[in-house]
Scaffold this active site. Structure first.
Site, PDB file in Angstrom:
ATOM      1  CD  GLU A  70      -1.424  -2.339   2.059  1.00  0.00           C
ATOM      2  OE1 GLU A  70      -0.215  -2.616   1.994  1.00  0.00           O
ATOM      3  OE2 GLU A  70      -2.231  -2.962   2.775  1.00  0.00           O
ATOM      4  NE  ARG A 202      14.791 -26.354  -7.355  1.00  0.00           N
ATOM      5  CZ  ARG A 202      15.820 -26.922  -7.966  1.00  0.00           C
ATOM      6  NH1 ARG A 202      16.744 -26.179  -8.551  1.00  0.00           N
ATOM      7  NH2 ARG A 202      15.936 -28.233  -7.985  1.00  0.00           N
ATOM      8  CB  SER A 324       8.552 -38.871   5.953  1.00  0.00           C
ATOM      9  OG  SER A 324       9.404 -39.943   6.099  1.00  0.00           O
TER      10      SER A 324
HETATM   11  N1  NAP Z   1      12.636 -37.337  -9.586  1.00  0.00           N
HETATM   12  C1  NAP Z   1      12.497 -36.575  -8.516  1.00  0.00           C
HETATM   13  O1  NAP Z   1      11.540 -35.782  -8.422  1.00  0.00           O
HETATM   14  C2  NAP Z   1      13.507 -36.660  -7.417  1.00  0.00           C
HETATM   15  C3  NAP Z   1      13.636 -35.610  -6.527  1.00  0.00           C
HETATM   16  C4  NAP Z   1      14.539 -35.726  -5.478  1.00  0.00           C
HETATM   17  C5  NAP Z   1      15.289 -36.900  -5.355  1.00  0.00           C
HETATM   18  N2  NAP Z   1      15.167 -37.882  -6.258  1.00  0.00           N
HETATM   19  C6  NAP Z   1      15.920 -39.133  -6.105  1.00  0.00           C
HETATM   20  O2  NAP Z   1      15.564 -39.692  -4.857  1.00  0.00           O
HETATM   21  C7  NAP Z   1      16.649 -40.495  -4.405  1.00  0.00           C
HETATM   22  C8  NAP Z   1      16.860 -40.203  -2.939  1.00  0.00           C
HETATM   23  O3  NAP Z   1      15.746 -40.637  -2.219  1.00  0.00           O
HETATM   24  P1  NAP Z   1      15.910 -41.357  -0.825  1.00  0.00           P
HETATM   25  O4  NAP Z   1      14.588 -41.875  -0.447  1.00  0.00           O
HETATM   26  O5  NAP Z   1      17.052 -42.281  -0.903  1.00  0.00           O
HETATM   27  O6  NAP Z   1      16.403 -40.186   0.135  1.00  0.00           O
HETATM   28  P2  NAP Z   1      15.720 -38.844   0.619  1.00  0.00           P
HETATM   29  O7  NAP Z   1      14.272 -39.033   0.792  1.00  0.00           O
HETATM   30  O8  NAP Z   1      16.209 -37.725  -0.203  1.00  0.00           O
HETATM   31  O9  NAP Z   1      16.418 -38.675   2.040  1.00  0.00           O
HETATM   32  C9  NAP Z   1      16.135 -39.596   3.062  1.00  0.00           C
HETATM   33  C10 NAP Z   1      17.010 -39.277   4.250  1.00  0.00           C
HETATM   34  O10 NAP Z   1      16.638 -38.026   4.826  1.00  0.00           O
HETATM   35  C11 NAP Z   1      16.881 -38.075   6.209  1.00  0.00           C
HETATM   36  N3  NAP Z   1      15.680 -37.785   6.974  1.00  0.00           N
HETATM   37  C12 NAP Z   1      15.654 -37.086   8.120  1.00  0.00           C
HETATM   38  N4  NAP Z   1      14.426 -37.015   8.622  1.00  0.00           N
HETATM   39  C13 NAP Z   1      13.623 -37.710   7.795  1.00  0.00           C
HETATM   40  C14 NAP Z   1      12.239 -38.010   7.815  1.00  0.00           C
HETATM   41  N5  NAP Z   1      11.431 -37.565   8.780  1.00  0.00           N
HETATM   42  N6  NAP Z   1      11.742 -38.769   6.829  1.00  0.00           N
HETATM   43  C15 NAP Z   1      12.521 -39.225   5.828  1.00  0.00           C
HETATM   44  N7  NAP Z   1      13.856 -38.975   5.755  1.00  0.00           N
HETATM   45  C16 NAP Z   1      14.402 -38.218   6.738  1.00  0.00           C
HETATM   46  C17 NAP Z   1      17.363 -39.494   6.530  1.00  0.00           C
HETATM   47  O11 NAP Z   1      18.775 -39.461   6.496  1.00  0.00           O
HETATM   48  P3  NAP Z   1      19.557 -39.240   7.888  1.00  0.00           P
HETATM   49  O12 NAP Z   1      19.154 -40.374   8.750  1.00  0.00           O
HETATM   50  O13 NAP Z   1      20.977 -39.200   7.480  1.00  0.00           O
HETATM   51  O14 NAP Z   1      19.067 -37.940   8.403  1.00  0.00           O
HETATM   52  C18 NAP Z   1      16.856 -40.273   5.342  1.00  0.00           C
HETATM   53  O15 NAP Z   1      17.596 -41.436   5.100  1.00  0.00           O
HETATM   54  C19 NAP Z   1      17.830 -40.132  -5.235  1.00  0.00           C
HETATM   55  O16 NAP Z   1      18.112 -41.204  -6.090  1.00  0.00           O
HETATM   56  C20 NAP Z   1      17.386 -38.928  -6.024  1.00  0.00           C
HETATM   57  O17 NAP Z   1      17.973 -38.913  -7.316  1.00  0.00           O
HETATM   58  C21 NAP Z   1      14.289 -37.785  -7.281  1.00  0.00           C
HETATM   59 ZN    ZN Z   2       0.774  -2.943   5.860  1.00  0.00          ZN
END
Ligand code: NAP
Ligand code: ZN
Length: 384
Positions: A70, A202, A324
């Site tokens: 505003e 983003r 999750s």
């Molecule tokens: N095509 C797409 O849209 C896209 C986008 C992103 C990723 N990707 C692919 O996804 C793959 C990775 O997926 P991912 O399932 O292995 O890993 P992720 O979901 O990226 O990460 C999982 C990790 O996050 C941490 N974390 C902490 N709190 C959590 C919670 N409440 N719930 C879940 N995770 C939690 C844990 O690691 P800590 O225990 O170390 O904290 C867990 O192992 C890769 O291959 C990537 O290329 C694809």
């Molecule tokens: Zn204002």
């Protein structure tokens, strides 16, 4: 209800007057969207001042949330604002925050009529902005384009009402519902145009979040790399219970130019946290869950982000993090991009512990929009 009251008023007025109001409110909404992703902790508001059918002032909330829309529009209009109409996408503020109340500035400028899309649920405002204007003799009409305004300000509303950001989950999946190849090998699931669209998304969000699995597999930057939009990159957030993120990762390397917040448990090592701090990242400690899957407590993660001012969060994966958030009922909107090439046996499933039908076939989500992006498709779902 408010909308119906305004409709009743229009029924007594000419349709021409309604069309005029709609045109200027649409412009205010468009202007407000310019600020999305840059105004947190404040909402991205748009404002237009019109006198005798001519636009004499336009404004939108500036980066960092100040000045509000505003006063920007009022400064443009100057003395001509006297007797004019102000169109604004959210109720003008009435409280002394870091800047004086916009309602007072509107009164002082001599505005004759205010058309506001929607009331601000912030308890410090909540109708008092409109009351202040009415008390000064200004005619105030509320409710025009209320639905669109509620959608545009959804992050602000969510933060004020639920103390958490609005959560958008983005997934790029192959026709066989995979997001990465065998052994987490990254693959281009969708084409270049989708990549640009994700970068734009983003820019429109305050923060983007991934899990540690994605950081290890992809070493992502998570910035907006559209031409001329580098400054529009959101805060990058990583869920990393044990502070495994490498000092050599692209995220840590770029932490001084684009904020990086690493969310970790209270048990992770202090020296690792100090090293991240020295590299320009912020370390935020939150509780962990006891129930499987092990991880950081997501309501606590969102509460912490909201406390730091984040109103709209883009969750970019990977598959564990996505499932999750869904399992916890913390996804408000899903942007599902679908490519055309199968990944095949052994690829990483889109959602770790759930089928994709937890979104596409769930009564919890309704499809809001669908469009083709070159050969790929984008379908947007929102919580019903
Ligand atoms: N095509 C797409 O849209 C896209 C986008 C992103 C990723 N990707 C692919 O996804 C793959 C990775 O997926 P991912 O399932 O292995 O890993 P992720 O979901 O990226 O990460 C999982 C990790 O996050 C941490 N974390 C902490 N709190 C959590 C919670 N409440 N719930 C879940 N995770 C939690 C844990 O690691 P800590 O225990 O170390 O904290 C867990 O192992 C890769 O291959 C990537 O290329 C694809
Ligand atoms: Zn204002």
């Amino acid at each position: 209800m408010i909308f119906r009251i305004l409709e009743d008023q229009y029924a007594q007025k000419s349709q021409e007057a309604k069309a005029t109001d709609l045109r200027f409110m649409q412009l205010a909404l468009t202007l407000g969207r310019r600020g999305q992703g840059r105004t947190w902790p404040n909402p991205a508001v748009g404002a237009v001042i019109v006198k005798d059918g001519v636009i004499i002032g336009r404004g939108w909330t500036q980066p960092g949330g100040r000045p509000h829309a505003e006063p920007v529009a009022l400064a443009q209009a100057g003395a001509a604002a006297r007797g004019a109409t102000l169109y604004v996408t959210l109720e003008p503020c009435s409280h002394f925050g870091k800047s004086p109340p916009c309602a007072d500035a509107i009164v002082a400028a001599g505005i004759a009529r205010v058309v506001a899309a929607i009331e601000d649920p912030n308890p410090e405002v909540a109708g008092q902005g409109h009351a202040r204007l009415r008390a000064a003799g200004i005619r105030v009409d509320v409710g025009l384009c209320a639905e669109q305004a509620a959608r545009d300000h959804t992050g602000h509303f969510r933060r004020v009402r639920d103390r958490r950001p609005h959560v958008v989950l983005k997934l790029a999946v192959s026709p066989d519902d995979k997001i990465a190849a065998v052994g987490h090998r990254p693959v281009a699931v969708t084409g270049e145009m989708v990549r640009s669209r994700v970068h734009l998304l983003r820019a429109q969000c305050d923060a983007v979040l991934v899990g540690m699995g994605t950081v290890l597999a992809d070493d992502p930057e998570l910035t907006c790399r559209l031409p001329g939009m580098a400054k529009r990159s959101p805060v990058r957030v990583v869920l990393d219970r044990a502070l495994r993120i490498s000092g050599n990762s692209k995220l840590v390397h770029s932490a001084r130019t684009t904020p990086l917040w690493v969310m970790t448990s209270s048990l992770s090592e202090a020296p690792a946290a100090m090293a991240l701090g020295a590299a320009g990242a912020q370390v935020l400690r939150v509780p962990t869950t006891t129930a499987p899957p092990p991880g950081l407590d997501l309501p606590a993660v969102l509460h912490s982000l909201s406390g730091k001012g984040i109103t709209k969060l883009l969750v970019e994966g990977g598959s564990k993090v996505a499932s999750s958030f869904l399992a916890a009922g913390l996804v408000d909107e899903v942007w599902l991009f679908r490519g055309v090439k199968d990944i095949g046996e052994g690829g990483v499933a889109a959602l770790d512990a759930l089928p994709l039908s937890a979104i596409t076939g769930s009564p919890d989500f309704v499809q809001r929009a669908s469009e083709a992006i070159e050969n790929d498709t984008l379908t947007i779902y929102e919580r019903s």
